[in-house]
Scaffold this active site. Structure first.
Site, PDB file in Angstrom:
ATOM      1  N   GLU A 220       0.877  -1.174   0.000  1.00 58.40           N
ATOM      2  CA  GLU A 220       0.000   0.000   0.000  1.00 58.40           C
ATOM      3  C   GLU A 220       0.912   1.221   0.000  1.00 58.40           C
ATOM      4  OE1 GLU A 220      -3.064  -0.123  -0.437  1.00 58.40           O
ATOM      5  OE2 GLU A 220      -3.742  -2.095   0.206  1.00 58.40           O
TER       6      GLU A 220
ATOM      7  N   CYS B 188      -2.409   8.839   2.555  1.00 58.52           N
ATOM      8  CA  CYS B 188      -2.157   8.316   1.212  1.00 58.52           C
ATOM      9  C   CYS B 188      -3.328   8.633   0.291  1.00 58.52           C
ATOM     10  CB  CYS B 188      -1.887   6.818   1.258  1.00 58.52           C
ATOM     11  SG  CYS B 188      -3.152   5.869   2.096  1.00 58.52           S
TER      12      CYS B 188
END
Length: 508
Positions: A261, A295
Site C-alpha cells: 500500500e 495516502c
C-alpha cells in the site's frame, strides 16, 4: 506526564522487541519519540538488534504451530475481546495517536474507531472463510477447495496511520490463523507499544500462545530483515513507493508474497454538473485532513473551465477559515506535519511549483511563534498549475493542492489517470452519464473511485488499495482475507476404481 500516557502504561514495555508476554533484551540503538505538536520528547524505545529479532521470529514460529489449530470462530472470539479492549481505551489511545503523530484529536479517535470496526468485521469473517465445491470430471469423485493459515505475517506500517493500518492486517491475519510480526514506523513507536500492551492483556486472559502478536521496533534495517526472511511468507508494507519497491524486490526474489500500500496522487474531478456545496466540502477535507499526510489526500482538483473561477473563489474563502494549531484542541482543523523533514519537503514542493510556472492563490508558509514552537506547522496552500508539471506528478506528503482545468470529460479522466500513482479518485457530478463513464473500464484507473464523496475516508468493508505505483495490494474488507491464507484444492475418490485424468489408460 500526560494523563493518557499514564492510562496506557506504555512505560512497562520499553524494549524494541516483544512477543506479547515478555520483552526481548536488545542492545540496539535508542530512539526517542518527540511530538510534532509541541516538540517535547515523550519517551524512548530501544530498537531491536538482530539477536532480539531472531528470538522474536523463533517465538512466532512456535506460536503458529498451536495457533493454527484453534478453530477460526475461537480465534474470532479473541479478536472480539480485542475490540472491547480498544473501546475501553479509545480515548487514551486516540489522544496518543494525535499527540505522537500530530493529527487532529477527532482523527485520532477516528483511527481507533477504525480498529474497533475491523475487529467487528473480522469476528464475522471468522465464521465465513469459505472455499468452493466443484464438480469433478471423474465419476464418484468430489472436488473442493479450502483455505489454510499462511504462517508468519510481517507488517510494516507508516507514521500517518500508526495503529489503524496495522489492525487492518493483524485482525484479519489472526482470524485466518496466522501470527504477526509488526515493524511500526520509527516516528511513532509509542502508539505501537500501547497497542501491543492492550493486545497482550487480552491474550493473557485467554491463554493465547506467546508470539501470536510480536512487535519489533527499529529503523530501515528491521524492514529489510523482514523482507529477506524466508520464514515470513507474507510481508504487508505501507509507505512510500520507494520503500515499497525495495520490499517488493526483496520478497519477490525469495518468491514470497508482498501486499503493498504505497503512494497516492489523488484527484477530484469537479464537473459543471456538480453540487458545489458537496464538492467544496469534500475537496477541503481531502486536501487538509491530517495536514495532507494521508495516502488518500486530495492533491489535485480537476475543474471544468465553466466553473473554475467559482470553485477557486470558494476554496480560497474556505481556506481562510482554517484554524491551525494544537491538534489536541478540537477547535483546530489542521495540526502539524510529522517532523521538520516533512516541512522541508513542503517548502521544496512550493519552490518547484513556482519554478515550473505555478501561481499560488493561497500562499504556503511555515508558521512561527506561540503555539508553533515545534517548527512543524505549515499553512495549507493552493496553486494553479498544469498537469504536466513534474511536481504535480509527484506525491508531496503535505497540504499542497493543485488546481487544473478541463474542457471535456475525456480530458478530465485522462488528466486524472495521467500520474504514476493509482490509489483513490473521485468525481463530483449529478450527471449520471458522467458518473458511469468515470466508473467504467474507460474511466478512473485507481483502486478506489468515488462519486460525490472525496478521496479520503475509505470504509473498512471494502477492499482498500490501488494500482500502478500504489502497489496493487488490497487490505481490509471484501475478500482481502485471502491474502493471509493459502488455497488448497482437494479431490476425494470414493469409488472402487481409479480413473485417470484425460482418459489415460494405464493397465497393469
Amino acid at each position: 506526564m500526560q494523563d493518557f500516557l499514564k492510562q496506557l502504561d506504555i512505560a512497562s514495555i520499553n524494549h524494541g522487541a516483544s512477543t506479547g508476554v515478555h520483552d526481548t533484551a536488545s542492545k540496539g540503538k535508542t530512539i526517542t519519540s518527540a511530538s510534532p505538536v509541541d516538540g517535547k520528547q515523550i519517551a524512548s524505545v530501544v530498537c531491536a538488534d538482530k539477536e532480539a529479532y531472531e528470538a522474536t521470529v523463533q517465538k512466532a514460529q512456535e506460536a503458529f504451530l498451536e495457533w493454527r489449530t484453534w478453530p477460526a470462530p475461537k480465534r474470532g472470539e479473541i479478536v472480539r475481546q480485542i475490540g472491547e479492549a480498544l473501546r475501553a481505551k479509545k480515548q487514551a489511545l486516540g489522544q496518543l495517536v494525535s499527540y505522537e503523530m500530530g493529527k487532529s484529536l477527532q482523527e485520532g479517535y477516528g483511527e481507533v474507531q477504525e480498529m474497533i470496526d475491523i475487529c467487528d468485521f473480522a469476528v464475522g469473517l471468522s465464521r465465513q472463510l469459505h472455499g468452493l465445491t466443484m464438480h469433478s470430471e471423474r465419476p464418484l469423485h468430489r472436488m473442493y477447495e479450502q483455505w489454510h493459515p499462511l504462517g508468519l505475517v510481517g507488517i510494516i506500517s507508516a507514521f500517518n496511520f500508526p495503529v489503524a493500518v496495522w489492525s487492518w492486517n493483524s485482525m484479519l491475519a489472526w482470524v485466518c490463523g496466522d501470527v504477526c510480526i509488526w515493524k511500526p514506523s520509527e516516528k511513532t513507536p509509542l502508539c505501537a507499544v500501547a497497542c501491543q500492551k492492550i493486545i497482550a492483556e487480552v491474550f493473557a486472559k485467554n491463554n493465547v500462545p506467546e508470539g501470536v502478536s510480536c512487535l519489533v521496533v527499529g529503523e530501515r534495517e528491521v524492514g529489510e530483515w523482514l523482507s529477506h526472511d524466508i520464514r515470513i511468507p507474507l510481508v504487508s508494507a505501507t509507505g512510500s513507493t520507494r520503500m515499497g519497491k525495495a520490499v517488493g524486490a526483496a520478497v519477490g526474489e525469495r518468491l514470497g508474497r508482498s501486499l503493498l500500500e504505497l503512494g497516492g496522487n489523488n484527484a477530484i474531478i469537479i464537473s459543471e454538473h456538480a453540487d458545489l456545496n458537496i464538492a467544496i466540502r469534500g475537496a477541503l477535507f481531502g486536501a487538509v485532513g491530517t495536514a495532507g499526510q494521508r495516502c488518500t489526500t486530495t492533491r489535485r482538483l480537476i475543474i471544468h473551465e465553466s466553473i473554475y473561477d467559482t470553485v477557486k473563489e470558494k476554496l480560497v474563502a474556505a481556506y481562510a477559515q482554517l484554524q491551525i494549531g494544537n491538534p489536541l484542541d478540537e477547535k483546530y482543523h489542521v495540526g502539524p506535519l510529522i517532523d521538520t523533514d516533512a516541512v522541508a519537503a513542503y517548502e521544496k514542493a512550493i519552490a518547484q511549483c513556482k519554478t515550473e510556472g505555478g501561481r499560488f492563490v493561497v500562499e504556503g508558509e511555515v508558521l512561527q511563534g506561540t503555539g508553533y514552537e515545534s517548527g512543524c506547522y505549515v499553512r495549507p496552500c493552493i496553486a494553479e498549475a498544469q498537469p504536466h508539471y513534474k511536481i504535480v506528478q509527484h506525491e508531496t506528503f503535505a497540504p499542497v493542492l493543485y488546481l487544473l482545468k478541463y474542457k471535456t470529460m475525456d480530458e478530465a479522466i485522462a488528466i486524472q489517470n495521467g500520474v504514476p500513482q493509482g490509489l483513490s479518485s473521485s468525481i463530483m457530478t449529478l450527471n449520471m452519464r458522467e458518473a458511469e463513464q468515470f466508473l467504467s473500464s474507460a474511466g478512473s484507473d485507481c483502486g478506489i473511485a468515488n462519486v460525490n464523496i472525496g478521496t479520503s475516508g475509505a470504509e473498512i468493508g471494502g477492499a482498500f488499495g490501488g494500482e500502478k505505483e500504489t502497489g496493487g495490494g488490497r487490505e481490509s474488507g471484501s475478500d482481502a482475507w485471502k491474502n493471509y491464507m493459502r488455497r488448497q484444492t482437494n479431490t476425494i475418490n470414493y469409488s472402487t476404481n481409479l480413473p485417470l485424468a484425460q482418459g489415460i489408460q494405464f493397465d497393469l
